[in-house]
Enzyme design. Sequence first.
Site, PDB file in Angstrom:
ATOM      1  N   SER A  45       0.741  -1.055   0.018  1.00  0.00           N
ATOM      2  CA  SER A  45      -0.157   0.076   0.026  1.00  0.00           C
ATOM      3  C   SER A  45       1.128   1.206   0.035  1.00  0.00           C
ATOM      4  CB  SER A  45      -0.952   0.098   1.364  1.00  0.00           C
ATOM      5  OG  SER A  45      -0.009   0.033   2.310  1.00  0.00           O
ATOM      6  N   THR A  67      -2.652  -6.253  -0.825  1.00  0.00           N
ATOM      7  CA  THR A  67      -3.506  -5.466   0.177  1.00  0.00           C
ATOM      8  C   THR A  67      -4.883  -5.490   0.094  1.00  0.00           C
ATOM      9  OG1 THR A  67      -3.108  -3.386  -1.139  1.00  0.00           O
ATOM     10  CG2 THR A  67      -1.389  -3.976   0.652  1.00  0.00           C
ATOM     11  N   ALA A 205      -8.577   1.243  12.288  1.00  0.00           N
ATOM     12  CA  ALA A 205      -7.555   0.343  11.603  1.00  0.00           C
ATOM     13  C   ALA A 205      -7.813   0.369  10.341  1.00  0.00           C
ATOM     14  CB  ALA A 205      -7.472  -1.082  12.514  1.00  0.00           C
ATOM     15  N   SER A 206      -8.354   1.512   9.736  1.00  0.00           N
ATOM     16  CA  SER A 206      -8.623   1.379   8.295  1.00  0.00           C
ATOM     17  C   SER A 206      -7.595   2.247   7.390  1.00  0.00           C
ATOM     18  CB  SER A 206     -10.192   1.910   8.045  1.00  0.00           C
ATOM     19  OG  SER A 206     -10.234   3.378   8.508  1.00  0.00           O
ATOM     20  N   ARG A 207      -8.007   3.429   7.345  1.00  0.00           N
ATOM     21  CA  ARG A 207      -7.198   4.354   6.699  1.00  0.00           C
ATOM     22  C   ARG A 207      -7.162   5.621   7.528  1.00  0.00           C
ATOM     23  NH1 ARG A 207      -5.306   0.832   4.329  1.00  0.00           N
ATOM     24  NH2 ARG A 207      -5.309   0.497   2.151  1.00  0.00           N
ATOM     25  N   ASP A 231      -4.237   2.785  14.650  1.00  0.00           N
ATOM     26  CA  ASP A 231      -3.257   2.114  14.098  1.00  0.00           C
ATOM     27  C   ASP A 231      -2.579   2.901  12.824  1.00  0.00           C
ATOM     28  OD1 ASP A 231      -1.464  -0.204  13.260  1.00  0.00           O
ATOM     29  OD2 ASP A 231      -3.026  -0.603  11.773  1.00  0.00           O
ATOM     30  N   GLU A 236       1.019   9.444   6.644  1.00  0.00           N
ATOM     31  CA  GLU A 236       2.181   8.545   6.945  1.00  0.00           C
ATOM     32  C   GLU A 236       3.316   8.571   5.940  1.00  0.00           C
ATOM     33  OE1 GLU A 236       0.489   4.421   7.109  1.00  0.00           O
ATOM     34  OE2 GLU A 236      -1.090   5.097   8.917  1.00  0.00           O
ATOM     35  N   HIS A 253       0.567   1.207  11.636  1.00  0.00           N
ATOM     36  CA  HIS A 253      -0.052   0.767  10.533  1.00  0.00           C
ATOM     37  C   HIS A 253       0.364  -0.806  10.529  1.00  0.00           C
ATOM     38  CE1 HIS A 253      -1.903   1.763   6.435  1.00  0.00           C
ATOM     39  NE2 HIS A 253      -2.309   0.676   6.758  1.00  0.00           N
ATOM     40  N   GLY A 256      -3.056  -5.266  10.365  1.00  0.00           N
ATOM     41  CA  GLY A 256      -3.004  -6.583   9.497  1.00  0.00           C
ATOM     42  C   GLY A 256      -1.810  -7.378   9.187  1.00  0.00           C
TER      43      GLY A 256
END
Length: 375
Positions: A45, A67, A205-207, A231, A236, A253, A256
């Site tokens: 990603s 991803t 914990a998505s974007r 997360d 970033e 991040h 996952g």
Amino acid sequence: MQILADQNMPLVEEYFSDFGQITRFDGRSITADMLTDVDVLLTRSVTNVNADLLAHANKLKFVGTATIGTDHIDQTYLADKNIYFTSAPACNSVAVAEYVISAIYALSQEDDFKVQDKVVGIIGIGNIGTRLNAKLKALGIKTLLCDPLNQSNDLEYVSFETLIAQSDVISLHVPLISEGEHKTKHLFNGRILNTLKPGTILINASRGDVIDNHALLDLMKQNKSLSLVLDVWENEPNILTELLDYVRFGSVHIAGHTLEGKARGTFMLYQALCKQNNVEIKYQLNDFLPEPVIKNISINQNFGPSDLRSLVHHIYDVRCDHGLIRNQLTVKGFDFLRKNYPVRREFSAINILGTNKQQADQLSKLGFAIHNEEK
């Protein structure tokens, strides 16, 4: 084939060596010149795959991202250039769901509440949200579901406003959509954040862009009573470090990033390349996964809620990742910590022994492997 693969993708050599020569690259430092004469691009990603990157990709026929998210891929451009594209939907859905469960259990231990007393609102009922909902139900936790994009299954949904008003925990699992009717960028802006009831646990914990980080920081400085589990972050790897002072549990991040989740992503790309080239699938997901250090755990008939929490944290405790970001971010940097993230396993890597039928049913729904001997 010439295969260019992100250096943070596991097991690429094991799965793809039969196809040709593999070269690794840094996901944030890849340049257009590196794509000259490349047949296959395997990415994650952090790499934006667009016209600029592919300016010299004269032989490229296959792009795969290991991803769930695809907002970093210009799929229209790939289609125009007749370049096959595939992603890895659901590859890390188990890992992210387990991250959320670990965080809720850690907060329950520190703040002395029963998880069954909390209402968990899940926004985004795709692969991750659906799996998280099932695991929370197995724990006896009431859930509220909201997703304007995905209401085709038989689950019961509530409005965004209802979820905000009635949830004690809000967990975000939406894709990043920057424009349009279902825009998710800054879905949680200053106005929405200010409406959260005191004590709300907010998990992202998505974007990172789903929450306006600057608005969140402003509210927390005003003593807004929220328990934050982040997360993902805006901008970033150059995140708003000041926000860390107000976060209960933070990470880089990696929600996952289980060994199983990352291997599953690589395996799914391998399957797709085999299919595109009419090659028989030679390897399976578990062919290259090592056994965990502790593979079997026995429980007794008195196994209770606190024991279940301890079992979850034996496999994965989100507080370890919070320690990493708090103590090492300024020293090592966001990308270094993400790249060198310690090996983490999923619940399924552990065999649970000695269960009765009720225990086996609950633990199997959570994802643990049940291995009782025949009596």
